[in-house]
Design an enzyme around this catalytic site. Sequence first.
Site, PDB file in Angstrom:
ATOM      1  N   ASP A  38      45.094  35.752  43.287  1.00 45.52           N
ATOM      2  CA  ASP A  38      44.954  36.843  42.316  1.00 45.52           C
ATOM      3  C   ASP A  38      44.166  36.470  41.075  1.00 45.52           C
ATOM      4  O   ASP A  38      43.987  35.290  40.766  1.00 45.52           O
ATOM      5  CB  ASP A  38      46.340  37.285  41.846  1.00 45.52           C
ATOM      6  CG  ASP A  38      46.969  36.245  40.903  1.00 45.52           C
ATOM      7  OD1 ASP A  38      47.085  35.080  41.310  1.00 45.52           O
ATOM      8  OD2 ASP A  38      47.303  36.605  39.756  1.00 45.52           O
TER       9      ASP A  38
ATOM     10  N   ASP B  37      42.842  22.914  42.172  1.00 41.02           N
ATOM     11  CA  ASP B  37      41.851  23.018  41.109  1.00 41.02           C
ATOM     12  C   ASP B  37      41.859  21.681  40.344  1.00 41.02           C
ATOM     13  O   ASP B  37      41.265  20.711  40.802  1.00 41.02           O
ATOM     14  CB  ASP B  37      42.247  24.230  40.250  1.00 41.02           C
ATOM     15  CG  ASP B  37      41.253  24.565  39.162  1.00 41.02           C
ATOM     16  OD1 ASP B  37      40.064  24.280  39.336  1.00 41.02           O
ATOM     17  OD2 ASP B  37      41.658  25.113  38.123  1.00 41.02           O
TER      18      ASP B  37
ATOM     19  N   ARG C 262      44.902  40.397  45.252  1.00 38.41           N
ATOM     20  CA  ARG C 262      45.540  39.526  46.247  1.00 38.41           C
ATOM     21  C   ARG C 262      45.372  40.011  47.665  1.00 38.41           C
ATOM     22  O   ARG C 262      45.388  39.223  48.600  1.00 38.41           O
ATOM     23  CB  ARG C 262      47.062  39.481  46.003  1.00 38.41           C
ATOM     24  CG  ARG C 262      47.501  38.421  45.056  1.00 38.41           C
ATOM     25  CD  ARG C 262      49.017  38.263  45.165  1.00 38.41           C
ATOM     26  NE  ARG C 262      49.590  37.912  43.890  1.00 38.41           N
ATOM     27  CZ  ARG C 262      49.578  36.689  43.364  1.00 38.41           C
ATOM     28  NH1 ARG C 262      49.036  35.693  44.028  1.00 38.41           N
ATOM     29  NH2 ARG C 262      50.118  36.459  42.199  1.00 38.41           N
TER      30      ARG C 262
ATOM     31  N   LYS D  82      38.569  22.791  44.672  1.00 38.24           N
ATOM     32  CA  LYS D  82      37.479  22.766  43.680  1.00 38.24           C
ATOM     33  C   LYS D  82      37.286  21.313  43.247  1.00 38.24           C
ATOM     34  O   LYS D  82      37.839  20.895  42.231  1.00 38.24           O
ATOM     35  CB  LYS D  82      37.854  23.607  42.462  1.00 38.24           C
ATOM     36  CG  LYS D  82      37.954  25.103  42.714  1.00 38.24           C
ATOM     37  CD  LYS D  82      38.247  25.810  41.395  1.00 38.24           C
ATOM     38  CE  LYS D  82      38.428  27.292  41.567  1.00 38.24           C
ATOM     39  NZ  LYS D  82      38.888  27.937  40.319  1.00 38.24           N
TER      40      LYS D  82
ATOM     41  N   PHE E 108      35.920  31.285  39.535  1.00 44.65           N
ATOM     42  CA  PHE E 108      37.247  31.857  39.710  1.00 44.65           C
ATOM     43  C   PHE E 108      37.242  32.760  40.932  1.00 44.65           C
ATOM     44  O   PHE E 108      36.462  33.703  41.017  1.00 44.65           O
ATOM     45  CB  PHE E 108      37.679  32.629  38.463  1.00 44.65           C
ATOM     46  CG  PHE E 108      39.167  32.762  38.374  1.00 44.65           C
ATOM     47  CD1 PHE E 108      39.930  31.716  37.868  1.00 44.65           C
ATOM     48  CD2 PHE E 108      39.807  33.906  38.832  1.00 44.65           C
ATOM     49  CE1 PHE E 108      41.321  31.823  37.810  1.00 44.65           C
ATOM     50  CE2 PHE E 108      41.190  34.013  38.773  1.00 44.65           C
ATOM     51  CZ  PHE E 108      41.944  32.979  38.262  1.00 44.65           C
ATOM     52  N   VAL E 109      38.119  32.460  41.881  1.00 41.89           N
ATOM     53  CA  VAL E 109      38.124  33.207  43.142  1.00 41.89           C
ATOM     54  C   VAL E 109      39.393  34.048  43.286  1.00 41.89           C
ATOM     55  O   VAL E 109      40.419  33.747  42.685  1.00 41.89           O
ATOM     56  CB  VAL E 109      37.970  32.265  44.358  1.00 41.89           C
ATOM     57  CG1 VAL E 109      36.638  31.543  44.318  1.00 41.89           C
ATOM     58  CG2 VAL E 109      39.115  31.267  44.432  1.00 41.89           C
TER      59      VAL E 109
ATOM     60  N   GLU F 168      49.104  25.298  50.261  1.00 41.57           N
ATOM     61  CA  GLU F 168      48.703  25.765  48.938  1.00 41.57           C
ATOM     62  C   GLU F 168      47.437  26.605  49.039  1.00 41.57           C
ATOM     63  O   GLU F 168      46.647  26.437  49.969  1.00 41.57           O
ATOM     64  CB  GLU F 168      48.500  24.521  48.040  1.00 41.57           C
ATOM     65  CG  GLU F 168      47.941  24.748  46.663  1.00 41.57           C
ATOM     66  CD  GLU F 168      48.763  25.648  45.742  1.00 41.57           C
ATOM     67  OE1 GLU F 168      49.249  26.686  46.201  1.00 41.57           O
ATOM     68  OE2 GLU F 168      48.868  25.327  44.550  1.00 41.57           O
ATOM     69  N   ASP F 169      47.255  27.494  48.086  1.00 39.67           N
ATOM     70  CA  ASP F 169      46.044  28.321  48.089  1.00 39.67           C
ATOM     71  C   ASP F 169      44.822  27.534  47.611  1.00 39.67           C
ATOM     72  O   ASP F 169      43.849  27.383  48.322  1.00 39.67           O
ATOM     73  CB  ASP F 169      46.243  29.620  47.286  1.00 39.67           C
ATOM     74  CG  ASP F 169      46.719  29.395  45.844  1.00 39.67           C
ATOM     75  OD1 ASP F 169      47.017  28.242  45.468  1.00 39.67           O
ATOM     76  OD2 ASP F 169      46.802  30.380  45.090  1.00 39.67           O
TER      77      ASP F 169
HETATM   78  P1  IMP Z   1      45.722  23.163  39.409  1.00 42.50           P
HETATM   79  O1  IMP Z   1      47.072  22.710  38.971  1.00 42.50           O
HETATM   80  O2  IMP Z   1      44.722  23.130  38.293  1.00 42.50           O
HETATM   81  O3  IMP Z   1      45.220  22.452  40.634  1.00 42.50           O
HETATM   82  O4  IMP Z   1      45.846  24.706  39.700  1.00 42.50           O
HETATM   83  C1  IMP Z   1      46.212  25.168  40.924  1.00 42.50           C
HETATM   84  C2  IMP Z   1      46.690  26.603  40.866  1.00 42.50           C
HETATM   85  O5  IMP Z   1      45.944  27.370  39.931  1.00 42.50           O
HETATM   86  C3  IMP Z   1      46.466  27.247  42.202  1.00 42.50           C
HETATM   87  O6  IMP Z   1      47.611  27.111  42.988  1.00 42.50           O
HETATM   88  C4  IMP Z   1      46.217  28.685  41.823  1.00 42.50           C
HETATM   89  O7  IMP Z   1      47.447  29.365  41.748  1.00 42.50           O
HETATM   90  C5  IMP Z   1      45.595  28.618  40.466  1.00 42.50           C
HETATM   91  N1  IMP Z   1      44.131  28.715  40.548  1.00 42.50           N
HETATM   92  C6  IMP Z   1      43.244  27.711  40.453  1.00 42.50           C
HETATM   93  N2  IMP Z   1      41.987  28.165  40.596  1.00 42.50           N
HETATM   94  C7  IMP Z   1      42.100  29.492  40.795  1.00 42.50           C
HETATM   95  C8  IMP Z   1      41.140  30.544  41.046  1.00 42.50           C
HETATM   96  O8  IMP Z   1      39.900  30.338  41.120  1.00 42.50           O
HETATM   97  N3  IMP Z   1      41.661  31.792  41.237  1.00 42.50           N
HETATM   98  C9  IMP Z   1      42.988  32.062  41.157  1.00 42.50           C
HETATM   99  N4  IMP Z   1      43.912  31.126  40.954  1.00 42.50           N
HETATM  100  C10 IMP Z   1      43.466  29.855  40.765  1.00 42.50           C
HETATM  101 MG    MG Z   2      49.048  28.482  43.335  1.00 40.97          MG
END
Ligand code: IMP
Ligand code: MG
Length: 182
Positions: free
Chosen positions: A159, A103, A165, A131, A152-153, A99-100
Site C-alpha cells: 500500500d 527496503d 493494495r 531494494k 515507492f511501489v 515479506e512483501d
Molecule cells: P525496511 O525495514 O526499511 O526494510 O522496510 C520494510 C517495510 O517497509 C516493508 O515491509 C513495507 O511494509 C514497507 N515498504 C518499504 N518500501 C516500500 C514501498 O516501496 N512501498 C510500500 N511499502 C514499502
Molecule cells: Mg511490510
Amino acid sequence: MMDYEVESLIAEGAIARRTQDLAADISAAFADTDQLLLVGLLRGSFIFIADLARQLDLPCEVDFMVVSSYGEEMESSGSVRILKDLDTEIAGRDVLIVEDIVDTGRTLAKVLEFMKLRNPRRIEVCALLNKPSRREADLDVRWIGFDVGDEFVVGYGIDYAQRNRTLPYIGVVKPIAPAAPD
Ligand code: IMP
Ligand code: MG
C-alpha cells in the site's frame, strides 16, 4: 497527501511465474521438513503469501505477525515494534518468513533477531521485492522475487497510506506536479 499516479512495473503474469519458481525452489529446500511454518508479515504480504502457499509442494501451516509500519509516510521511522506476535511456538521448527519488501532491512533484521531467540531449527526469508540500493541492515534473504530501484511501489498487497493494495500488479507511485497557476 500528494497527487500521484501509479505506473505499472511488474505485470500480474510475471509475478505469477516468479512465484511458481520460488515455490519450486522453496519446496526443494524444505523437502525434509515435516510441516513448514509460513510466517507472513502483515499487512503487505497477505496476497503474496496466499499465492506462494498454494504453490508449495509441502505440508505447511500459516501464522502472521504485525510489525510497526510506515504509517502514512514513505520513509521508515527506524524503530521497529512487534504489534502482534505469533500464536505458534517455533522452538525446533522450520520457519519461512514471507515479506512483501525488504527496503533498509531494519524490519526483517529485527524480526529475525526476535525469532532466533526462540530457537527455531531453521529460519529463512522469502521476500517478493528487494531494494538493494537502500539496504542498511546486514541481512541474509534467501529468496527474492524481484529487485526494484529506489522507488515507492504499490499493489499486490502493498500500500501507500492504505491504498492500492488490491491492484493485481506492482506499480510505481509517481507524484503529479500541481498545475502551475495561470
Ligand atoms: P525496511 O525495514 O526499511 O526494510 O522496510 C520494510 C517495510 O517497509 C516493508 O515491509 C513495507 O511494509 C514497507 N515498504 C518499504 N518500501 C516500500 C514501498 O516501496 N512501498 C510500500 N511499502 C514499502
Ligand atoms: Mg511490510
